[in-house]
Design an enzyme around this catalytic site. Structure first.
Site, mmCIF file in Angstrom:
data_model
loop_
_atom_site.group_PDB
_atom_site.id
_atom_site.type_symbol
_atom_site.label_atom_id
_atom_site.label_comp_id
_atom_site.label_asym_id
_atom_site.label_seq_id
_atom_site.Cartn_x
_atom_site.Cartn_y
_atom_site.Cartn_z
ATOM 1 N N HIS A 1 0.813 -1.216 0.000
ATOM 2 C CA HIS A 1 0.000 0.000 0.000
ATOM 3 C C HIS A 1 0.846 1.267 0.000
ATOM 4 O O HIS A 1 0.461 2.282 -0.578
ATOM 5 C CB HIS A 1 -0.970 -0.014 1.177
ATOM 6 C CG HIS A 1 -2.165 -0.863 0.925
ATOM 7 N ND1 HIS A 1 -3.224 -0.430 0.171
ATOM 8 C CD2 HIS A 1 -2.442 -2.135 1.260
ATOM 9 C CE1 HIS A 1 -4.112 -1.396 0.081
ATOM 10 N NE2 HIS A 1 -3.663 -2.440 0.730
ATOM 11 N N ARG B 1 -16.166 -0.573 -6.123
ATOM 12 C CA ARG B 1 -15.889 -1.938 -5.674
ATOM 13 C C ARG B 1 -16.455 -2.118 -4.279
ATOM 14 O O ARG B 1 -16.224 -1.290 -3.392
ATOM 15 C CB ARG B 1 -14.377 -2.202 -5.660
ATOM 16 C CG ARG B 1 -14.034 -3.627 -5.214
ATOM 17 C CD ARG B 1 -12.553 -3.910 -5.327
ATOM 18 N NE ARG B 1 -11.749 -3.154 -4.373
ATOM 19 C CZ ARG B 1 -10.408 -3.154 -4.361
ATOM 20 N NH1 ARG B 1 -9.745 -3.847 -5.264
ATOM 21 N NH2 ARG B 1 -9.752 -2.457 -3.467
ATOM 22 N N GLU C 1 -9.204 -11.813 -10.135
ATOM 23 C CA GLU C 1 -7.929 -11.735 -9.422
ATOM 24 C C GLU C 1 -7.567 -13.075 -8.773
ATOM 25 O O GLU C 1 -6.569 -13.171 -8.068
ATOM 26 C CB GLU C 1 -7.979 -10.624 -8.367
ATOM 27 C CG GLU C 1 -9.208 -10.661 -7.482
ATOM 28 C CD GLU C 1 -9.376 -9.410 -6.653
ATOM 29 O OE1 GLU C 1 -8.396 -8.658 -6.486
ATOM 30 O OE2 GLU C 1 -10.494 -9.172 -6.163
ATOM 31 N N ARG D 1 2.220 -10.976 -1.397
ATOM 32 C CA ARG D 1 2.854 -9.729 -1.843
ATOM 33 C C ARG D 1 3.174 -8.786 -0.697
ATOM 34 O O ARG D 1 3.882 -7.801 -0.889
ATOM 35 C CB ARG D 1 1.976 -9.022 -2.885
ATOM 36 C CG ARG D 1 0.587 -8.625 -2.439
ATOM 37 C CD ARG D 1 -0.223 -8.174 -3.647
ATOM 38 N NE ARG D 1 -1.608 -7.857 -3.352
ATOM 39 C CZ ARG D 1 -2.067 -6.637 -3.158
ATOM 40 N NH1 ARG D 1 -1.247 -5.607 -3.222
ATOM 41 N NH2 ARG D 1 -3.345 -6.426 -2.915
#
Length: 590
Positions: free
Chosen positions: A203, A347, A450, A484
């Protein structure tokens, strides 16, 4: 003497400034700047916290049994001495008055300064007193948590650097930065970011790119080696951090700064130019946003809509108090109206993994820390486990659709049973609005692709959804079995992996064949290295942070999609797709 640190370059450019540290703490600490009129109130909060802790320690001392070891009383005396030491209390007030830190941040910042001093002491007994200092500070932080003050008055203020930091620009240094803190810092005054951990899709990296400011992540011991107010150079092009640079180094990097500013100004002139390829293909460039107020930056950058409104940021940093239907409706309506008739894709809340809610149960939090949270109860899985909350969000989105073109995007779908549950929830939400006499418009519903299972089993999904959007960050993570957010394996996060590229190209091809809209809203969409590849695969809708639009538009204006499409098979079939792309698309394509 200069120190060089090396990490991962995640946002290009050069930043030069004095270091501001966000220290790690065993107690969660909020970080925000306070307005000038709140400074003395924050100082008073510190005073109250100190007095409260002093009272606790005095009570403990007086209640010691007669047969208690003398060391216990002496230890409490040490804690009281540290509590009233000017090196702690006086310097903490300095951070509030000079830098406008909130009380908790100021206290943790001064703890970091003093802890380093203890670490450098030769006397072992004195070095061990650092633990006592940490305990005292944690008691004060707990006391501050019990006295939050007027929370509504301590939000991030739109003050400039010179209002609290003198003439010098500031760069932020931390072990890691929580998503909620990044949302606060996004509206702040920092010219660059450095973190010890993280990868290209952390982020910190994503927000730094959205702000178009240099950042280096994964710099290991940066937050321990850099001291508050050190002069620091962040080289976001090569992943280098220079602490206490020499005058020659400073001059070289200032020259590079000026060159970068000229390049940005040149690209800025493209913002109102239509994104059309050399062979006449119109490409849709959309913006990713976190808050309604980000819509202004999207319009300014030339976006033709919002391809991803991350609604979860409305849910973070609220102490577990979730936004109600009306509050969400106002936020969604504000975004729709701010886009002036252009489409907005919202979203549904993507909570979990690296974005946990404060209100999560003890069991959920235990699983977040013990198991791999990326594979747990997150995104649509979490929403479906909270049906009341989910229908509340859907009602808010539907109500906002009465004010403009709006689409709903569902994250992390992998099973048809989830698809059916989402559509049932939407039907129920519409029925509830009908019963209440609330207006709403028509909305398209799309799925984020995803999870590899969704990419490989796309056909059935396309029968239920109006469009799909490829979330490349998570698709890469799940395809390569790499967390990640884990610094230990972030170097294996490879968007050029043949399996990843094959999945992306396949999703684009099958969606277009079915007559359904398809876009990419992950970091690959805003990375110029992948523009030609995505165009070659047939993509005509890119969604990215507003700051990235101009650079991507420049690549599109120079592209011939017919030539690119002919070269695509060679790239997809290559053992080294990155090298093949450079060879067939041109050296500038990677």
């Amino acid at each position: 003497m200069s120190i060089q640190l090396f990490g991962m370059a995640v946002s290009r450019g050069v930043a030069i400034g004095r270091a501001v540290l966000v220290a790690s703490s065993r107690v969660d600490v909020a970080h925000y700047f306070v307005t000038p009129e709140r400074i003395e109130t924050e100082v008073e909060r510190l005073r109250h916290a100190r007095d409260a802790v002093a009272g606790e320690l005095e009570t403990l001392k007086h209640e010691l049994p007669d047969d208690a070891p003398a060391e216990l009383s002496a230890l409490l005396d040490v804690h009281l001495m540290l509590l009233h030491d000017e090196a702690l209390t006086g310097a903490t007030k300095h951070w509030v008055r000079e830098r406008h830190y909130n009380a908790e941040w100021a206290l943790s910042a001064q703890l970091e300064v003093l802890a380093r001093q203890f670490d450098e002491m030769e006397d072992e007994y004195l070095r061990e007193r650092k633990a006592d200092l940490e305990q005292v500070v944690e008691r004060m932080l707990s006391a501050l948590a019990r006295d939050p003050g007027d929370v509504g008055a301590v939000a991030v203020s739109p003050i400039g650097v010179r209002d609290f930091g003198g003439e010098d620009p500031l760069v932020l240094v931390a072990n890691d930065i929580a998503p909620a803190d990044m949302l606060q810092f996004k509206r702040s005054v920092f010219t660059g970011f450095i973190t010890d951990v993280g990868g290209r899709t952390s982020h910190t990296a994503i927000v730094a790119r959205s702000m178009d400011i240099p950042a280096v992540v994964g710099a290991r011991e940066a937050s321990r080696l850099i001291r508050p107010d050190d002069w620091v150079v962040i080289d976001g092009d090569f992943g280098v951090v220079i602490v206490d640079p020499s005058p020659i180094m400073l001059e070289e990097y200032r020259f590079r700064q000026r060159q970068s500013e000229l390049e940005r100004a040149r690209l800025d002139r493209l913002r109102h130019t239509p994104a059309v390829t050399l062979d006449g293909q119109v490409v849709e460039l959309l913006a990713n946003i976190e808050q309604p107020q980000d819509a202004a930056a999207a319009l300014q950058a030339g976006a033709v809509g919002v391809g991803l409104f991350r609604s979860e940021f409305l849910f973070l940093n609220r102490g577990g108090d979730l936004p109600g239907e009306d509050e969400q409706f106002e936020a969604y309506r504000a975004a729709v109206q701010a886009m002036q008739g252009l489409p907005v894709t919202i979203r549904t809340v993507d909570i979990g993994a690296d974005k946990p809610l404060e209100r999560m149960s003890a069991q959920e939090l235990r699983h977040e820390h013990v198991l791999n949270p990326a594979l747990g109860l997150r995104a649509i899985r979490w929403s479906l486990s909270e049906p009341g909350m989910f229908r509340q969000q859907l009602r808010a989105i539907l109500r906002a659709s009465a004010f403009g073109k709006l689409r709903i995007l569902i994250p992390m779908v992998a099973h048809l049973v989830e698809v059916r549950a989402v559509l049932d929830a939407l039907t129920r939400a519409r029925q509830q609005l009908d019963a209440a006499g609330r207006a709403y418009g028509a909305v398209e519903v799309g799925a984020m692709i995803e999870v590899p299972a969704a990419a490989l089993n796309l056909g059935p999904f396309l029968q239920h959804f109006d469009f799909v959007s490829i979330g490349t960050n998570d698709l890469i993570q799940y395809t390569l079995a790499i967390d990640r957010a884990d610094d230990a394996v972030s170097h294996l996060f490879d968007p050029w992996h043949p399996a990843v590229l094959g999945l992306i190209a396949g999703v684009i091809e099958r969606a277009l064949a079915a007559g359904k809209g398809v876009s990419v809203c992950g970091e690959m969409a805003g990375d110029p290295a992948f523009t030609e590849l995505l165009l070659a695969a047939g993509l005509r809708s890119f969604s990215m942070h507003p700051a990235q639009i101009a650079a991507i538009k420049q690549r599109i204006l120079r592209a011939d999609t017919r030539r690119l499409a002919l070269a695509l098979p060679r790239v997809l079939q290559a053992e080294d797709p990155k090298a093949a792309a450079a060879a067939v698309f041109g050296a500038g394509a990677v």
